[in-house]
Every structure is written in structure tokens, then in C-alpha cells.
Design an enzyme around this catalytic site. Structure first.
Site, PDB file in Angstrom:
ATOM      1  N   HIS A 142      -2.408  39.290  15.925  1.00 45.73           N
ATOM      2  CA  HIS A 142      -3.040  39.988  14.800  1.00 45.73           C
ATOM      3  C   HIS A 142      -2.485  39.553  13.448  1.00 45.73           C
ATOM      4  CE1 HIS A 142      -4.294  43.608  17.507  1.00 45.73           C
ATOM      5  NE2 HIS A 142      -4.939  42.501  17.769  1.00 45.73           N
TER       6      HIS A 142
ATOM      7  N   GLU B 239      -5.853  44.402  11.471  1.00 47.34           N
ATOM      8  CA  GLU B 239      -6.010  45.852  11.614  1.00 47.34           C
ATOM      9  C   GLU B 239      -5.478  46.625  10.419  1.00 47.34           C
ATOM     10  OE1 GLU B 239      -4.475  46.928  15.455  1.00 47.34           O
ATOM     11  OE2 GLU B 239      -6.018  45.781  16.497  1.00 47.34           O
TER      12      GLU B 239
ATOM     13  N   LYS C 156     -11.249  51.407  25.568  1.00 47.13           N
ATOM     14  CA  LYS C 156     -12.087  50.673  24.617  1.00 47.13           C
ATOM     15  C   LYS C 156     -13.462  50.498  25.254  1.00 47.13           C
ATOM     16  CE  LYS C 156      -8.103  47.941  23.051  1.00 47.13           C
ATOM     17  NZ  LYS C 156      -7.457  46.607  23.149  1.00 47.13           N
TER      18      LYS C 156
ATOM     19  N   ASP D 146      -3.294  48.657  28.732  1.00 43.91           N
ATOM     20  CA  ASP D 146      -4.483  48.169  28.027  1.00 43.91           C
ATOM     21  C   ASP D 146      -5.012  46.955  28.777  1.00 43.91           C
ATOM     22  OD1 ASP D 146      -6.475  47.337  26.324  1.00 43.91           O
ATOM     23  OD2 ASP D 146      -5.129  46.571  24.781  1.00 43.91           O
TER      24      ASP D 146
ATOM     25  N   SER E  28      -6.944  40.041  21.059  1.00 42.66           N
ATOM     26  CA  SER E  28      -6.091  40.059  22.250  1.00 42.66           C
ATOM     27  C   SER E  28      -6.898  40.710  23.359  1.00 42.66           C
ATOM     28  CB  SER E  28      -4.816  40.869  21.972  1.00 42.66           C
ATOM     29  OG  SER E  28      -4.051  41.013  23.142  1.00 42.66           O
TER      30      SER E  28
ATOM     31  N   ASP F   3       2.880  48.126  20.588  1.00 44.85           N
ATOM     32  CA  ASP F   3       1.990  47.392  21.484  1.00 44.85           C
ATOM     33  C   ASP F   3       2.601  46.013  21.647  1.00 44.85           C
ATOM     34  OD1 ASP F   3       0.067  46.064  22.894  1.00 44.85           O
ATOM     35  OD2 ASP F   3      -1.468  46.134  21.337  1.00 44.85           O
TER      36      ASP F   3
ATOM     37  N   HIS G 176      -9.857  51.335  18.839  1.00 48.09           N
ATOM     38  CA  HIS G 176     -10.674  50.335  18.143  1.00 48.09           C
ATOM     39  C   HIS G 176     -10.410  48.961  18.741  1.00 48.09           C
ATOM     40  CE1 HIS G 176      -7.094  49.228  15.300  1.00 48.09           C
ATOM     41  NE2 HIS G 176      -6.717  49.380  16.543  1.00 48.09           N
ATOM     42  N   ARG G 177     -10.988  47.919  18.123  1.00 51.86           N
ATOM     43  CA  ARG G 177     -10.629  46.527  18.379  1.00 51.86           C
ATOM     44  C   ARG G 177     -10.196  45.900  17.055  1.00 51.86           C
ATOM     45  NH1 ARG G 177     -11.825  44.929  23.672  1.00 51.86           N
ATOM     46  NH2 ARG G 177     -10.037  43.590  23.205  1.00 51.86           N
ATOM     47  N   SER G 178      -9.568  44.735  17.150  1.00 49.84           N
ATOM     48  CA  SER G 178      -9.115  44.074  15.927  1.00 49.84           C
ATOM     49  C   SER G 178     -10.301  43.568  15.106  1.00 49.84           C
ATOM     50  CB  SER G 178      -8.162  42.925  16.255  1.00 49.84           C
ATOM     51  OG  SER G 178      -8.739  42.062  17.218  1.00 49.84           O
TER      52      SER G 178
ATOM     53  N   GLN H 199       2.914  42.770  19.129  1.00 50.19           N
ATOM     54  CA  GLN H 199       1.658  42.708  18.380  1.00 50.19           C
ATOM     55  C   GLN H 199       1.475  43.842  17.371  1.00 50.19           C
ATOM     56  OE1 GLN H 199      -1.747  40.638  20.107  1.00 50.19           O
ATOM     57  NE2 GLN H 199      -2.643  42.659  20.338  1.00 50.19           N
TER      58      GLN H 199
END
Length: 438
Positions: free
Chosen positions: A165, A217, A349, A324, A53, A254, A377-379, A173
Site C-alpha cells: 500500500h 488507503e 470483503k 483475511d 493485496s 495488518d 474496504h479495499r485499497s 502493510q
């Protein structure tokens, strides 16, 4: 933050080697790894994480296209490090993080790092700061934050996945637990692991074995459609693990609402209903009243600063309103958000903006303007633990790095456990990092 103040002379800090290669991320896609070595035998290894995303204003992740890796190869980005960046950086002082990052930005010459690749630049930037800390023989969090860096972050753990995700029909999400009602990070993590285990049991009993498959995640992706069903499962799991919802463990969301937004109709599709901004605010209001929610990320689409500001004005004393996709760790977008009071928190991020120095600038700007920073973090992640040290170094107080499962997530939590043991007087801020205790 001390990272940009290490200026004393020393040849041992000079960069002598920069080498990139492709490695795999947690989704099995190629990503960029960079190793930097100094004359003083310091070594830093940086990785580029990858988002599913993604905001439209992020630094560009350079992919090869073509047939290899379904078009997701990174050979061009790797080649850009080895052929273009490495010759420019060798001989520079690894402690001069800002100079090095600006050098890479200058070489790239585009607004969004599209020529060299945001993935190439961010992996190199991370490797440089790690190499400097290694040469100085201090932990990375201490190199960033100074000798007394000791604030452990409150984790926000995504244990039910939806949206991009997961493969279910949940619109939102991420459904996160926030173990803020404890006196230490390790106690908070213990509670989170136990709640995660209870959720696994409940899901298997109610929906069968397929419900305990995990998303990108590490959170579960049960066959749910309703937001309240997911929230009720979190409450049930918290209670089943022996903890008190709201008092010990809160909830965060989120929404990632840009993907729910129809720009032609100016409405959001939530659970089959088309909601305008006013209706969506009312929807959130009911959720905040009915559940111990302390944070809502991206409640509106990424260009709607005005509705963000309205929502923050009304609910910012009750929850963190987190930008974000709204901010994408971009100082210009953050400045606009600050001037409009569009949010009271920012998700940070490093790969969104592309360098450590730019990320530090954003953190400092947010902190000086009264916004909470959540290091994220990121996915698509790797086993790199950079963000754990970074969160402690900048005294963020909050971290998002997924469920307590899958090695690329647990590596970050395990590093924080190490840091908690290393520092002389570890601090855990708990509910102090939120507007109020629910």
C-alpha cells in the site's frame, strides 16, 4: 439479519432495468458500476472495489488486457452485465437477493466467477440490494438488519501504510489506530481525526514534507523500515492529541504476511532477517507485550492454518487473530478455519466472494461460531458507502475503511455519522469487541 426474509408480494419490487458502465476507482483505474431500477422507482447503484493485496482464492476480477488502461480495462465485465446478466435479472423480485445472486453464479458457471467476472457480479449484487431498500423506502442498514439495527462499528483506521500500500520499506502493510475507549462512534472518529492530524505534524517535523504523502488507503507512507518505529509514531501521535494509548486508543496491525513468506525456505523475511514460524510468533509476542495491540491480521501465510491455530491458542485471549487472505470471505475456507480454531476473527470483503448473499452466509457462519467479523474496504475503493450500512445491518461491531482522509474513505465515515444520528438509540461497543482491553 432480515435481508433474505423480505418475501411479501409486490410488483413494484420487480427489476425493470439493469445497466453497467465503467467508472474510476480511487487509484484511477477503471471499475464496474451497475445501476438497478425497479418498477416502483427504486434505484440502487453498486460499485466493484479492487484490492492490491489479494488472496489467491478470491473471486476473479475480470480485466480486458491489451493496451487500453494498461490492460486494466473492464469493458468485457461491463458488457457481461449489459448483455448477459441484465436480460436474466429483469422481471425478478429485487427482494429475492439469494435467488438473484445464485442466478448470476449459475450463469457464470465457474468456481471463481471468472467468466462473467467477480467485479461484474459484485457490483450487480450490491445494486440489487440497494434497489430493494430504495423501493421499500428504508435505509439500507435497516433493510439488512431490521428496524432495530443500531450497533455502530468500532473503526480500525490505517494511518501508516507499508507493504503493497506504500512506497516505503515497512514490511507490515497497515498500522492502525483503534479508538475503542469512547462512548460513541462520533467521539471515536473525532479522536481519530485529531490523532491523524498530530501524526501529520510529527512526520513533517521529523522527516520533511515528503513524509506526509499518503498511500492507497489515506495513511501516511513515511520513510521507515522498522515496525517499532511506526508503532512508536502511533503512540506519540495518540499522546500528542491528548489521548491515552491502550485506555482510549489501541493499535492494530495488518501484516499481510503471505508476501513476506518464502515457500522454499519456509521462512518470513522481516526487517532483513529470515524468521521461521516459531521466531515470528516470538516476534509478535514481544510486540503484544510492548504495545497496546488488540488485533493482528494475517500474521502467517494464507495456507498455514496450523500456525494460525497455534498462535490463536496462545494469544487469542489477548488479541484478535484475523484471517483475511486465510479466509478470503470464503465459506469453505472459513469452515476449515473454524474446525481447526485457526483464528478468532475474519475480515469480510464482499468482492472477495462476489455476492451479497455469500457474504451474509460467511458473516452468519462466523458469528454463530464465535468469530468476530470486521467489515472491510479495499485499497482500490469508490465513493460507495455500502459497507457502512452493511456493517451496521449485520451488527459486525468492527469496520476497516482506511484513514480519515481521501473522499472514498471519508464517505464511509460520513455515512456512519449519518446512521448514528438516524437510529433511535445508537450503540458503540468499544473494547467489548476485543478479547480484552490492553
Amino acid at each position: 439479519m432480515h435481508v433474505l426474509q423480505h418475501t411479501e408480494y409486490g410488483e413494484s419490487f420487480l427489476i425493470k432495468n439493469v445497466r453497467a458502465r465503467w467508472v474510476l476507482d480511487s487509484r484511477g483505474n477503471p471499475t464496474v458500476q451497475v445501476k438497478v431500477m425497479t418498477e416502483g422507482l427504486g434505484v440502487g447503484v453498486g460499485y466493484a472495489p479492487s484490492g492490491a493485496s489479494t488472496g489467491t482464492h478470491e473471486a476473479l476480477e475480470l480485466r480486458d488486457g491489451g493496451r487500453d488502461f494498461q490492460g486494466k480495462g473492464v469493458r468485457n465485465a461491463v458488457d457481461n452485465v449489459n448483455r448477459i446478466l441484465a436480460p436474466a435479472l429483469i422481471g425478478m423480485d429485487s427482494r429475492r437477493q439469494y435467488e438473484i445472486d445464485m442466478k448470476m453464479i449459475e450463469i457464470d458457471g465457474t468456481k471463481n466467477k471468472a467468466r462473467i467476472g467477480g467485479n461484474a457480479i459484485v457490483a450487480t449484487s450490491i445494486a440489487v440490494i440497494k434497489a430493494a431498500a430504495s423501493t421499500m423506502e428504508v435505509p439500507l442498514y435497516q433493510y439488512i438488519g431490521g428496524k432495530y439495527a443500531s450497533l455502530l462499528p468500532v473503526p480500525m483506521l490505517n494511518i501508516i501504510n507499508g507493504g503493497l500500500h506504500a512506497g516505503n520499506k515497512l514490511d507490515f502493510q497497515e498500522f492502525m489506530i483503534v479508538p475503542a475507549g469512547f462512548s460513541s462512534f462520533s467521539e471515536a472518529l473525532k479522536a481519530s481525526v485529531e490523532i491523524y492530524g498530530e501524526l501529520r505534524k510529527i512526520l513533517k517535523e521529523r522527516y520533511g514534507p515528503q513524509a506526509i504523502n499518503v498511500g492507497d488507503e489515506g495513511g501516511f507512507a513515511p520513510p521507515l523500515e522498522k515496525t517499532r518505529d511506526a508503532l512508536d509514531l502511533l503512540i506519540a501521535s495518540i499522546k500528542s492529541a491528548g489521548y491515552v494509548p491502550g485506555d482510549q486508543v489501541a493499535i492494530a496491525l495488518d501484516v499481510a504476511s503471505s508476501r513476506l513468506y518464502n515457500p522454499d525456505k519456509k521462512t518470513y523475511t522481516v526487517e532483513g532477517a529470515e524468521l521461521n514460524a516459531d521466531s515470528l510468533i516470538e516476534y509478535y509476542s514481544r510486540l503484544i507485550s510492548d504495545y497496546p495491540i488488540v488485533s493482528i491480521e494475517d500474521p502467517f501465510h494464507e495456507e498455514d492454518y496450523e500456525t494460525f491455530a497455534r498462535f490463536t491458542n496462545e494469544f487469542g485471549n489477548r488479541v484478535l487473530v484475523v484471517g483475511d487472505d486465510l479466509f478470503v470471505t470464503n465459506p469453505d475456507r472459513l469452515k476449515k478455519g473454524i474446525s481447526m480454531r485457526a483464528a478468532n476473527a475474519i475480515l469480510v470483503k464482499v468482492n472477495q466472494v462476489g455476492t451479497v448473499s455469500e457474504t451474509l452466509t460467511v458473516v452468519e457462519l462466523a458469528s454463530s461460531s464465535g468469530l468476530r467479523t470486521i467489515i472491510s474496504h479495499r485499497s482500490g475503493e469508490t465513493e460507495d458507502t455500502f459497507i457502512s450500512d452493511f456493517a451496521v445491518g449485520v451488527r459486525a461491531g468492527l469496520i476497516k475503511t482506511g484513514a480519515p482522509a481521501r473522499g472514498e474513505r471519508t464517505a464511509k465515515y460520513n455515512r456512519l455519522l449519518e446512521i448514528e444520528e438516524e437510529v433511535e438509540k445508537p450503540q458503540y461497543p468499544g473494547f467489548k469487541v476485543f478479547p480484552r482491553k490492553p
